[in-house]
Structures are given as C-alpha cells and as structure tokens.
Design a protein around this motif. Sequence first.
Motif, PDB file in Angstrom:
ATOM      1  N   VAL A  61      -3.704   5.048   4.625  1.00  9.31           N
ATOM      2  CA  VAL A  61      -4.048   6.339   4.028  1.00  9.31           C
ATOM      3  C   VAL A  61      -4.544   7.304   5.097  1.00  9.31           C
ATOM      4  O   VAL A  61      -4.062   8.442   5.226  1.00  9.31           O
ATOM      5  CB  VAL A  61      -5.121   6.170   2.936  1.00  9.31           C
ATOM      6  N   VAL A  62      -5.525   6.860   5.880  1.00 12.58           N
ATOM      7  CA  VAL A  62      -6.145   7.741   6.871  1.00 12.58           C
ATOM      8  C   VAL A  62      -5.147   8.155   7.935  1.00 12.58           C
ATOM      9  O   VAL A  62      -5.065   9.337   8.313  1.00 12.58           O
ATOM     10  CB  VAL A  62      -7.363   7.047   7.512  1.00 12.58           C
ATOM     11  N   GLU A  63      -4.367   7.198   8.434  1.00 13.19           N
ATOM     12  CA  GLU A  63      -3.454   7.492   9.535  1.00 13.19           C
ATOM     13  C   GLU A  63      -2.300   8.384   9.094  1.00 13.19           C
ATOM     14  O   GLU A  63      -1.886   9.299   9.827  1.00 13.19           O
ATOM     15  CB  GLU A  63      -2.950   6.178  10.137  1.00 13.19           C
ATOM     16  N   SER A  64      -1.762   8.151   7.907  1.00 10.42           N
ATOM     17  CA  SER A  64      -0.680   9.013   7.430  1.00 10.42           C
ATOM     18  C   SER A  64      -1.211  10.396   7.059  1.00 10.42           C
ATOM     19  O   SER A  64      -0.539  11.412   7.259  1.00 10.42           O
ATOM     20  CB  SER A  64       0.018   8.366   6.225  1.00 10.42           C
TER      21      SER A  64
ATOM     22  N   THR B 136      -1.717  18.882   1.390  1.00 10.39           N
ATOM     23  CA  THR B 136      -1.355  17.709   0.610  1.00 10.39           C
ATOM     24  C   THR B 136      -0.590  16.747   1.502  1.00 10.39           C
ATOM     25  O   THR B 136       0.525  17.056   1.937  1.00 10.39           O
ATOM     26  CB  THR B 136      -0.473  18.091  -0.595  1.00 10.39           C
ATOM     27  N   PRO B 137      -1.172  15.587   1.827  1.00 12.49           N
ATOM     28  CA  PRO B 137      -0.510  14.683   2.747  1.00 12.49           C
ATOM     29  C   PRO B 137       0.820  14.183   2.182  1.00 12.49           C
ATOM     30  O   PRO B 137       0.983  13.992   0.976  1.00 12.49           O
ATOM     31  CB  PRO B 137      -1.506  13.523   2.889  1.00 12.49           C
ATOM     32  N   THR B 138       1.759  13.977   3.069  1.00  9.25           N
ATOM     33  CA  THR B 138       3.027  13.363   2.701  1.00  9.25           C
ATOM     34  C   THR B 138       3.049  11.959   3.256  1.00  9.25           C
ATOM     35  O   THR B 138       2.268  11.612   4.129  1.00  9.25           O
ATOM     36  CB  THR B 138       4.209  14.157   3.262  1.00  9.25           C
ATOM     37  N   PHE B 139       3.923  11.147   2.728  1.00  7.26           N
ATOM     38  CA  PHE B 139       4.008   9.775   3.227  1.00  7.26           C
ATOM     39  C   PHE B 139       5.454   9.360   3.345  1.00  7.26           C
ATOM     40  O   PHE B 139       6.233   9.502   2.411  1.00  7.26           O
ATOM     41  CB  PHE B 139       3.280   8.805   2.295  1.00  7.26           C
TER      42      PHE B 139
ATOM     43  N   ALA C 208       0.802  -1.223   0.000  1.00  7.86           N
ATOM     44  CA  ALA C 208       0.000   0.000   0.000  1.00  7.86           C
ATOM     45  C   ALA C 208       0.837   1.277   0.000  1.00  7.86           C
ATOM     46  O   ALA C 208       0.492   2.235  -0.711  1.00  7.86           O
ATOM     47  CB  ALA C 208      -0.974   0.001   1.172  1.00  7.86           C
ATOM     48  N   PRO C 209       1.937   1.355   0.769  1.00  4.28           N
ATOM     49  CA  PRO C 209       2.752   2.580   0.710  1.00  4.28           C
ATOM     50  C   PRO C 209       3.246   2.914  -0.686  1.00  4.28           C
ATOM     51  O   PRO C 209       3.303   4.089  -1.068  1.00  4.28           O
ATOM     52  CB  PRO C 209       3.909   2.261   1.662  1.00  4.28           C
ATOM     53  N   LYS C 210       3.596   1.892  -1.479  1.00  8.20           N
ATOM     54  CA  LYS C 210       4.042   2.139  -2.856  1.00  8.20           C
ATOM     55  C   LYS C 210       2.899   2.696  -3.700  1.00  8.20           C
ATOM     56  O   LYS C 210       3.107   3.586  -4.534  1.00  8.20           O
ATOM     57  CB  LYS C 210       4.565   0.839  -3.459  1.00  8.20           C
TER      58      LYS C 210
ATOM     59  N   VAL D  17      -6.019   6.298  -3.821  1.00  5.74           N
ATOM     60  CA  VAL D  17      -5.848   4.974  -3.218  1.00  5.74           C
ATOM     61  C   VAL D  17      -7.012   4.672  -2.282  1.00  5.74           C
ATOM     62  O   VAL D  17      -7.588   3.578  -2.313  1.00  5.74           O
ATOM     63  CB  VAL D  17      -4.504   4.874  -2.470  1.00  5.74           C
ATOM     64  N   PHE D  18      -7.382   5.653  -1.457  1.00  3.52           N
ATOM     65  CA  PHE D  18      -8.483   5.446  -0.517  1.00  3.52           C
ATOM     66  C   PHE D  18      -9.789   5.167  -1.257  1.00  3.52           C
ATOM     67  O   PHE D  18     -10.537   4.249  -0.901  1.00  3.52           O
ATOM     68  CB  PHE D  18      -8.644   6.670   0.389  1.00  3.52           C
TER      69      PHE D  18
END
Length: 425
Positions: free
Chosen positions: A114-117, A183-186, A61-63, A73-74
Amino acid sequence: MFRVLIGSWAIFVGIFMLMIGNGMQGTLLGLRGELEGFSTFSMAMVTSAYFVGFMLASTIAPKMIRQVGHVRVFAALASMISAIFVLYSLWPSPIAWMIERAMIGFCFCGAYIVVESWLNSTVSNENRAQALSLYMWMQMAGIIMSQVLAASGDVAGFQLFGIASIIISLCFAPMLLTTSRVTPTFDQTKSLPLRRLVQASPLACAGMFLLGSVFAAQFGMAAIYGVRVGMPVEQITLMIGLTYLAALILQFPVGWLADRMDRRILIGTLAAIGGAAALLAFLIPGQIWLILVAAAVVGGTSNTVYPVIIAHANDYLEADEMPAASGGLLFINGMGSISGPLILGWMLDNIGPQGFWLVIAVVMLALGLYAAWRLRRVPNKEIVGEPAAHQHLLAGSSAVAVQVVAEAVAEAASGDAAENGLTSN
C-alpha cells in the motif's frame, strides 16, 4: 528532498511508525520465547512463518487494494497487526505464535505494498529517486528506534507489546487525515519465468536465495542467539541496531562503487568481508566487542549487497524485463528466508549459540566464492544495453518497491539510449 517530504509526509510518518512495530516484534518474540522456554526449533518455525505470510500477501494484497482501495486496506492491516501484538503477550504459545506470525507477515507485506504503490503514485519521475531514498531512511530510522524502545522495558510483561500495539494503531492516522487529493493507482506486479532469470544471471538468483537466510537470521534469530550467549537486553538491542545502522551508512558509498566497477567483484568482496567477520565471531566466542563489530559488518555488507545484486540482474535483462524480474527475485529471496531459520534452529540445537555465526559465515563465504567463480568462468560477459543504474533499496521491501526501482532504471536506460541515438545522428 524537502519538497518530497512535505508532499508525502503522511506516507513517511506512517512507514516510520510501521517499521518501529516491525522492528520490535522480532526482538521481543526472540527474548520472550527464551523466557517462556520455547525450543529453538519452535522459534525457528515462528520466524519462518513470517516469511510465509509475507510471500502470500504479495499475490493476495494487490487484489484487496483494487477491490476496496489503499486507505481501507492499510487501516485494516494495521489494525490486525496491532491486535496481534496484544495476542503475542496474552497467549504465549509456539503454535499460536506461528499462526499469528504468519498473519502479521501477511499484514506487513500488504501494508508495504500500500505505502510503496501510494508513494509511487504521488511523486513525479523527477523526484522518484529522492522519494525512494527518503523512504529508505524512514525505514531504517524506524528499525533503529524500535531497538531503543525494546531495551526500555521488561520483555516478560505486557508493556513493550502494548507500546508496539499503540504505535501501530497510530501509524495509519496520518494517512487517513492527510488532505492530499491524489487517488493512488495500482498496477499488478509483473512476473518473469524463473528460467529466464537464472539464464540471465545465475549469480543474482543464487545471491538472492543465500541472502534470504542472512536476513532471516538478523530479523528473527539474533535475539535468540543473544540470550543463549548471556547478553543482557541492552546489548542484544544494540547488536541488532548496529546491524541496520551500518547498512544505512554503507548504502551510499557502496552504491557509488556499484556504478564504477564490475558488480561481480563488488558482490564477491562484500560477501567475503561479511563472511570473514562472521567466521571470526564464530572462532573467538564470548567477546562482546567482537560480536557487536561482526553484527555491524555482516549487517552493512549483506544489506548493501542486496541492491547491487538486483542491479547486476538488471544488467542482463532487456529494459522491459527489469520490472517483471522483481517478483521472481523476491520469490527466490523469500524461499531462502523461509529455509534459513530452520537451518539456524538446527545448528543452534546441535552446535550451540556459535552456530548462528557459522551459518552466516558459510552462506556469505559461499556467495563470495560463487561470485569469484562466475567472474573467472565468464570474465567479460556482455551486458544488455547500457549498465543498469544502482538504486538504494532495502531488504524486506515488497515487490512493488523493487519494481518501482526497476522501472526507474529502465526509464533511465531508455532515455540514455534515445539521447545517444540522437547524438549519433
């Protein structure tokens, strides 16, 4: 807390609806599987398949997120979850359910990441603790609500599966419609060699593995047990709901104790209480009130000892190793979650429904005895640096949530160390 809710309302609404769907699937599949006449071993394989998919998603999922972004993705994963809920009722087959359950485990883990990050990216260091607490409350509220809905219809038909599908289909709408410009980062979840984890805290590693079996029993096999002992659907959903309600209520008092006493004593005590309740339910079958009390006690102790074990592991790690340990700890927990249903399935076939409580009793009491043995063997093991602060965390969170908690603890430890250094000068 109110500012956190206003700033990230879309995330919290999304996770609440997502947890309603996840909570319903375990109960509905257990009840429907019994109606379809599926064997206990088949249902155990169906339950284990979820955790296989969950573990695979932690690396894949991270990729996906880095390639196409959080929102896409979500939305894709939630859409797949919604479709699988429909397939559950349209194609009731053990093999089909195993495949679909592995897929839905993958999707739920990916959605959690997705949600947590995303949540971690949208809150500041000052309100991260409040955000995590609110996130936990939304998760628990969703699971409890799922049991209310599961008891409101006929599990033999399509209606309940359709309701779960609709709720999941709607859960990503708030995130897609939010006006947030962040914009979320991961960041990839780091890893730490398992040998280092075992050396640092054998109790934490053993505890995470053993608890995996208990969580799998609560999540996937409780409904099967309820049907086998002749409980109506309303009582089965009440039993499962009490499991998580007790966990929610006990999180804060247990967290308060965890920061004020030797955590090995607390781990052993909670495990012994949960094991004793399960053993009593095993020895005195057929008492509905005892079943409900035992479910609440086991749920309250197992789910609250989980973050205590993580904090205990962090006590014996360097600050920069705490976030890296999250992946290893969850891998160990996942292995226990995969093997637990298979053992439970065998026990239910060979001992009967009471095998459900026997397995939980043995696992919890084994954890309690091991904690007592570790305390006796190493009565005054020195921690590394300052004691790691306890953080409220639920079992079933992805490695991202565990890593976020570990990073917050590491930051707090670094801040305390710096402050003490300035004071000593």
